[in-house]
Write a protein that holds these residues in place. Structure first.
Motif, PDB file in Angstrom:
ATOM      1  N   ALA A  24       4.085   5.399  -5.536  1.00 16.40           N
ATOM      2  CA  ALA A  24       4.052   5.348  -6.995  1.00 16.40           C
ATOM      3  C   ALA A  24       3.028   6.341  -7.534  1.00 16.40           C
ATOM      4  O   ALA A  24       3.267   7.038  -8.533  1.00 16.40           O
ATOM      5  N   ALA A  25       1.868   6.409  -6.862  1.00 20.98           N
ATOM      6  CA  ALA A  25       0.825   7.350  -7.288  1.00 20.98           C
ATOM      7  C   ALA A  25       1.309   8.787  -7.124  1.00 20.98           C
ATOM      8  O   ALA A  25       1.110   9.638  -8.002  1.00 20.98           O
ATOM      9  N   LEU A  29       0.834  -1.204   0.000  1.00 26.00           N
ATOM     10  CA  LEU A  29       0.000   0.000   0.000  1.00 26.00           C
ATOM     11  C   LEU A  29       0.868   1.253   0.000  1.00 26.00           C
ATOM     12  O   LEU A  29       0.606   2.208  -0.749  1.00 26.00           O
ATOM     13  N   VAL A  30       1.904   1.280   0.813  1.00 22.09           N
ATOM     14  CA  VAL A  30       2.818   2.430   0.863  1.00 22.09           C
ATOM     15  C   VAL A  30       3.503   2.602  -0.490  1.00 22.09           C
ATOM     16  O   VAL A  30       3.640   3.719  -1.005  1.00 22.09           O
ATOM     17  N   VAL A  44       3.332  13.890 -13.862  1.00 24.33           N
ATOM     18  CA  VAL A  44       2.255  14.483 -14.673  1.00 24.33           C
ATOM     19  C   VAL A  44       2.197  15.993 -14.452  1.00 24.33           C
ATOM     20  O   VAL A  44       2.051  16.767 -15.400  1.00 24.33           O
ATOM     21  N   GLY A  45       2.329  16.399 -13.209  1.00 27.16           N
ATOM     22  CA  GLY A  45       2.311  17.836 -12.905  1.00 27.16           C
ATOM     23  C   GLY A  45       3.453  18.567 -13.582  1.00 27.16           C
ATOM     24  O   GLY A  45       3.273  19.664 -14.137  1.00 27.16           O
ATOM     25  N   ARG A  46       4.643  17.971 -13.539  1.00 28.15           N
ATOM     26  CA  ARG A  46       5.798  18.594 -14.195  1.00 28.15           C
ATOM     27  C   ARG A  46       5.594  18.673 -15.709  1.00 28.15           C
ATOM     28  O   ARG A  46       5.913  19.678 -16.325  1.00 28.15           O
ATOM     29  N   ASN A  47       5.060  17.593 -16.284  1.00 29.36           N
ATOM     30  CA  ASN A  47       4.812  17.588 -17.730  1.00 29.36           C
ATOM     31  C   ASN A  47       3.796  18.654 -18.123  1.00 29.36           C
ATOM     32  O   ASN A  47       3.947  19.337 -19.136  1.00 29.36           O
TER      33      ASN A  47
END
Length: 105
Positions: free
Chosen positions: A13-14, A7-8, A21-24
Motif C-alpha cells: 500500500a505504501a 506487513l506485506v 504521489v510520484g505520478r501526480n
C-alpha cells in the motif's frame, strides 16, 4: 503469519501510494512546464510582432530618406541647368549689346 501478510500489504500500500504521489508530481511538473512553454511562446510572438513593427518603421524611414536624396539630386540638376541657361543668356546679351566691347581672352 497474519502479521507478515498485514506487513506485506502495508508495504504494498505504501509503495502504491508512493507511485501514485510520484505520478501526480510528475504530471503536475509536466503541466507547469507546458504552461511555462506556452507563456514563452506568447512572449516570443509578441517580441516577433514588435520586431516586425520596428523593421517596417526602419524600411519606411529608409524609403523617405531615399525620396529626399532623389529630390535633392533633381533640385541640384535643375540648379545646374538654370545656371547654364543664365550663362547662355548673359553670353547672348553680351553678343547683341552694341555698347559692350568683345573681350579678348
Amino acid at each position: 503469519m497474519t502479521w507478515i501478510v498485514v506487513l506485506v500489504l502495508l508495504v504494498l500500500a505504501a509503495v502504491a501510494a508512493l507511485v501514485v504521489v510520484g505520478r501526480n508530481r510528475a504530471r503536475a511538473a509536466a503541466d507547469a512546464h507546458r504552461a511555462e512553454a506556452s507563456e514563452a511562446r506568447d512572449q516570443a510572438a509578441a517580441t516577433r510582432r514588435e520586431a516586425d513593427r520596428l523593421a517596417a518603421g526602419a524600411e519606411e524611414r529608409a524609403a523617405r530618406a531615399k525620396q529626399e536624396t532623389l529630390a535633392a539630386d533633381e533640385q541640384r540638376l535643375a540648379a545646374v541647368d538654370r545656371r547654364a541657361a543664365a550663362h547662355d543668356l548673359e553670353a547672348r546679351a553680351d553678343e547683341i549689346d552694341p555698347d559692350r566691347q568683345p573681350t579678348v581672352n
